[in-house]
Design a protein around this motif. Structure first.
Motif, PDB file in Angstrom:
ATOM      1  N   GLY A   1     -20.811  -9.774 -47.975  1.00 24.08           N
ATOM      2  CA  GLY A   1     -20.273 -10.629 -47.035  1.00 24.08           C
ATOM      3  C   GLY A   1     -18.892 -10.701 -46.407  1.00 24.08           C
ATOM      4  O   GLY A   1     -17.844 -10.176 -47.378  1.00 24.08           O
ATOM      5  N   LYS A   2     -18.556 -10.789 -45.353  1.00 21.68           N
ATOM      6  CA  LYS A   2     -17.408 -10.724 -44.954  1.00 21.68           C
ATOM      7  C   LYS A   2     -16.304 -11.889 -45.231  1.00 21.68           C
ATOM      8  O   LYS A   2     -16.890 -13.109 -45.166  1.00 21.68           O
ATOM      9  CB  LYS A   2     -17.597 -10.671 -43.058  1.00 21.68           C
ATOM     10  N   PRO A   3     -14.983 -11.729 -45.274  1.00 20.59           N
ATOM     11  CA  PRO A   3     -13.949 -12.591 -45.506  1.00 20.59           C
ATOM     12  C   PRO A   3     -13.912 -13.340 -44.160  1.00 20.59           C
ATOM     13  O   PRO A   3     -14.320 -12.975 -43.062  1.00 20.59           O
ATOM     14  CB  PRO A   3     -12.661 -11.847 -45.711  1.00 20.59           C
ATOM     15  N   PRO A   4     -13.581 -14.788 -44.218  1.00 21.66           N
ATOM     16  CA  PRO A   4     -13.539 -15.511 -43.223  1.00 21.66           C
ATOM     17  C   PRO A   4     -12.281 -15.128 -42.222  1.00 21.66           C
ATOM     18  O   PRO A   4     -11.234 -14.543 -42.537  1.00 21.66           O
ATOM     19  CB  PRO A   4     -13.247 -17.174 -43.872  1.00 21.66           C
TER      20      PRO A   4
ATOM     21  N   LEU B   1     -17.919 -18.350 -47.522  1.00 16.99           N
ATOM     22  CA  LEU B   1     -19.217 -18.605 -48.212  1.00 16.99           C
ATOM     23  C   LEU B   1     -20.183 -17.627 -47.813  1.00 16.99           C
ATOM     24  O   LEU B   1     -21.417 -18.063 -47.791  1.00 16.99           O
ATOM     25  CB  LEU B   1     -19.507 -20.009 -47.463  1.00 16.99           C
ATOM     26  N   SER B   2     -20.114 -16.453 -47.853  1.00 17.26           N
ATOM     27  CA  SER B   2     -20.852 -15.418 -47.213  1.00 17.26           C
ATOM     28  C   SER B   2     -21.341 -14.547 -48.513  1.00 17.26           C
ATOM     29  O   SER B   2     -22.245 -13.660 -48.168  1.00 17.26           O
ATOM     30  CB  SER B   2     -19.919 -14.357 -46.240  1.00 17.26           C
ATOM     31  N   SER B   3     -20.604 -14.901 -49.573  1.00 16.06           N
ATOM     32  CA  SER B   3     -20.984 -13.888 -50.895  1.00 16.06           C
ATOM     33  C   SER B   3     -21.270 -14.919 -51.853  1.00 16.06           C
ATOM     34  O   SER B   3     -20.546 -15.960 -52.142  1.00 16.06           O
ATOM     35  CB  SER B   3     -19.832 -13.006 -51.489  1.00 16.06           C
ATOM     36  N   ASN B   4     -22.279 -14.864 -52.645  1.00 11.73           N
ATOM     37  CA  ASN B   4     -22.549 -15.645 -53.918  1.00 11.73           C
ATOM     38  C   ASN B   4     -21.724 -15.563 -54.894  1.00 11.73           C
ATOM     39  O   ASN B   4     -22.157 -15.378 -55.958  1.00 11.73           O
ATOM     40  CB  ASN B   4     -24.084 -15.632 -53.910  1.00 11.73           C
ATOM     41  N   GLU B   5     -20.456 -16.010 -54.580  1.00  9.78           N
ATOM     42  CA  GLU B   5     -19.397 -15.917 -55.704  1.00  9.78           C
ATOM     43  C   GLU B   5     -19.024 -17.502 -56.399  1.00  9.78           C
ATOM     44  O   GLU B   5     -19.431 -18.262 -55.597  1.00  9.78           O
ATOM     45  CB  GLU B   5     -18.207 -15.430 -55.200  1.00  9.78           C
ATOM     46  N   ASN B   6     -18.526 -17.282 -57.338  1.00  9.76           N
ATOM     47  CA  ASN B   6     -17.891 -18.507 -57.823  1.00  9.76           C
ATOM     48  C   ASN B   6     -16.736 -18.825 -57.314  1.00  9.76           C
ATOM     49  O   ASN B   6     -15.942 -17.932 -57.337  1.00  9.76           O
ATOM     50  CB  ASN B   6     -18.125 -18.546 -59.442  1.00  9.76           C
ATOM     51  N   PRO B   7     -16.563 -20.083 -56.477  1.00 13.74           N
ATOM     52  CA  PRO B   7     -15.237 -20.313 -55.957  1.00 13.74           C
ATOM     53  C   PRO B   7     -14.234 -20.509 -56.935  1.00 13.74           C
ATOM     54  O   PRO B   7     -12.786 -20.593 -56.457  1.00 13.74           O
ATOM     55  CB  PRO B   7     -15.320 -21.374 -54.922  1.00 13.74           C
TER      56      PRO B   7
ATOM     57  N   LEU C   1     -15.337 -20.758 -41.430  1.00 20.09           N
ATOM     58  CA  LEU C   1     -16.106 -20.493 -42.422  1.00 20.09           C
ATOM     59  C   LEU C   1     -16.896 -19.302 -42.510  1.00 20.09           C
ATOM     60  O   LEU C   1     -17.594 -18.843 -41.252  1.00 20.09           O
ATOM     61  CB  LEU C   1     -17.234 -21.683 -42.493  1.00 20.09           C
ATOM     62  N   SER C   2     -16.916 -18.378 -43.235  1.00 17.83           N
ATOM     63  CA  SER C   2     -17.615 -17.215 -43.176  1.00 17.83           C
ATOM     64  C   SER C   2     -19.104 -17.357 -43.849  1.00 17.83           C
ATOM     65  O   SER C   2     -19.085 -17.994 -44.934  1.00 17.83           O
ATOM     66  CB  SER C   2     -16.887 -15.874 -43.739  1.00 17.83           C
ATOM     67  N   VAL C   3     -20.245 -17.139 -43.260  1.00 18.13           N
ATOM     68  CA  VAL C   3     -21.510 -17.197 -43.848  1.00 18.13           C
ATOM     69  C   VAL C   3     -22.146 -16.011 -43.854  1.00 18.13           C
ATOM     70  O   VAL C   3     -21.890 -15.032 -43.051  1.00 18.13           O
ATOM     71  CB  VAL C   3     -22.337 -18.312 -43.288  1.00 18.13           C
TER      72      VAL C   3
ATOM     73  N   ILE D   1     -22.491 -22.354 -52.096  1.00 15.57           N
ATOM     74  CA  ILE D   1     -21.647 -23.646 -52.307  1.00 15.57           C
ATOM     75  C   ILE D   1     -20.400 -23.201 -52.583  1.00 15.57           C
ATOM     76  O   ILE D   1     -20.047 -22.323 -53.681  1.00 15.57           O
ATOM     77  CB  ILE D   1     -22.399 -24.070 -53.341  1.00 15.57           C
ATOM     78  N   GLY D   2     -19.608 -23.460 -51.966  1.00 17.34           N
ATOM     79  CA  GLY D   2     -17.997 -23.179 -52.199  1.00 17.34           C
ATOM     80  C   GLY D   2     -17.211 -24.320 -52.795  1.00 17.34           C
ATOM     81  O   GLY D   2     -17.802 -25.616 -53.138  1.00 17.34           O
ATOM     82  N   GLU D   3     -15.820 -24.414 -52.267  1.00 20.28           N
ATOM     83  CA  GLU D   3     -15.037 -25.490 -52.362  1.00 20.28           C
ATOM     84  C   GLU D   3     -15.498 -26.640 -51.741  1.00 20.28           C
ATOM     85  O   GLU D   3     -16.178 -26.679 -50.846  1.00 20.28           O
ATOM     86  CB  GLU D   3     -13.434 -25.435 -51.829  1.00 20.28           C
ATOM     87  N   THR D   4     -14.930 -27.981 -52.343  1.00 15.75           N
ATOM     88  CA  THR D   4     -15.525 -29.173 -51.698  1.00 15.75           C
ATOM     89  C   THR D   4     -15.094 -29.263 -50.174  1.00 15.75           C
ATOM     90  O   THR D   4     -16.159 -29.664 -49.371  1.00 15.75           O
ATOM     91  CB  THR D   4     -14.948 -30.534 -52.478  1.00 15.75           C
TER      92      THR D   4
END
Length: 371
Positions: free
Chosen positions: A25-28, A39-45, A334-336, A348-351
């Protein structure tokens, strides 16, 4: 200095040129006036819990090699999961554990024929790379219109050359989890000498009461291997620590294939400390699940079709509009993660990031449909 002419004859194994390239996933992009979100990698925010950060800061023994068996971590997991420590083999994330399994059980045979590994598609994009590098052949079975494993078709695809079947639950990137009844029926439908891998990287996010519990299947069936990781729920993606669980007749071979010293001492300390404070991990995961439910409810209110989301992401079946949506998200900070012309996965990232994503969807006119 080496010249191109001198290196022109150096070629990798033929399979390398045939393999897809893993696309992280690319950074925004920075967008003036707003905060950008990945929001492009399934990381815990969220970062690791405070106790983990403190324990990592106190680690100083980096002049020594780590314990190759990760004894502290396996002992902690044995108590946490109520399984024998001998049934656990650690690796660099669940992906490292998978590579160890493929190295031991699937590849090129002495007769020159490749073993077969069956998995759903689209599923985790590293599967074809791992299988190909192991020397085995991928057998991809398309997911259903709802993004689910077609277990009946997967069972029908089993041949005399099938050695391993990969079940990703919840499925990355589409989102649905397998339920216990269908999974058990599938295990009973395939030969007992075929290894069934239940890849549960997102297990802590699942809220479906009927979802399969991999450890239950491992206890009942000698050919089942469970993969899990500390990368997602525990927020330790950068430390690369995961593990497999299987019965001793399999772990004896997995230990032979395991990379020595794969799990560093700081990763082991972080994982053990996170298990010791698991109630805090659960609280954080629930917050992300609540956000996931808010996002999916918002998308459904827009009339968008969304496969059942049981991981920390949602799947938009946008087809040929995938790159267009990804570009518009990028313009919104937003990077998706777009997968060619198949669809877009959004973590799913920050609110604030999730709210901005919903706002983008509200003005996007090409809603995703069932495939």
């Amino acid at each position: 200095m080496t010249t191109p002419e001198k290196t022109a004859g150096i070629r990798p194994r033929p399979v390398v040129d045939r393999l897809p390239r893993y696309a992280a996933g690319k950074p925004p992009l920075a967008v003036e006036g707003i905060t950008s979100y990945k929001l492009s990698s399934n990381e815990n925010p969220l970062p690791p819990i405070p106790a983990v950060v403190k324990a990592m800061a106190a680690q100083q023994d980096f002049n020594r090699y780590p314990d190759p068996l990760s004894t502290r971590l396996r002992t902690a997991l044995a108590g946490f999961l109520s399984v024998p420590a001998e049934d656990i083999v650690t690796g660099t994330g669940s992906l490292g554990a998978l590579n160890q399994l493929l190295a031991a059980f699937a590849g090129q045979n002495e007769d020159g024929k490749a073993d077969e590994v069956i998995y759903a598609w689209r599923s985790f994009e590293a599967y074809p790379i791992c299988v190909g590098l192991a020397g085995a052949e991928s057998i991809r079975i398309p997911v259903t219109s709802e993004g689910r494993h077609d277990l009946e078709a997967m069972a029908a695809a089993v041949s005399a050359r099938t050695k391993v079947i990969l079940l990703c639950t919840p499925n990355n990137p589409t989102g649905p989890s397998l339920d216990a009844e269908e999974t058990e029926r599938f295990i009973n439908a395939v030969p007992s000498d075929v290894i069934v891998v239940i890849d549960e990287a997102y297990q802590e996010f699942v809220r479906d009461p009927d979802a399969v519990e991999g450890i239950d299947m491992y206890r009942k069936y000698p050919n089942v291997v469970v993969l899990r990781t500390f990368s997602k729920a525990h927020g330790l993606a950068g430390l690369r620590v995961g593990y497999s669980i299987s019965q001793p007749h399999l772990t004896q071979h997995l230990r032979v294939a395991a990379t020595p010293f794969a799990v560093s001492q700081i990763a082991e300390t972080a994982a053990v400390t996170s298990l010791e404070n698991f109630s805090q991990v659960v609280e954080r995961v629930q917050g992300l699940v609540d956000e996931r439910d808010r996002v999916t409810a918002g998308l459904k209110e827009l009339g968008w079709f969304i496969p059942e989301a049981q991981g920390n992401f949602v799947w938009l079946n946008l087809g040929e509009n995938s790159s267009d949506f990804s570009r518009r998200a990028e313009e919104a900070g937003l990077s998706v993660r777009a997968f060619g012309n198949e669809g877009v996965r959004v973590t799913i990232g920050e609110t604030e990031a999730n709210t901005r994503f919903l706002e983008l969807c509200a003005i996007y006119t090409k809603a995703p449909q069932r495939s």
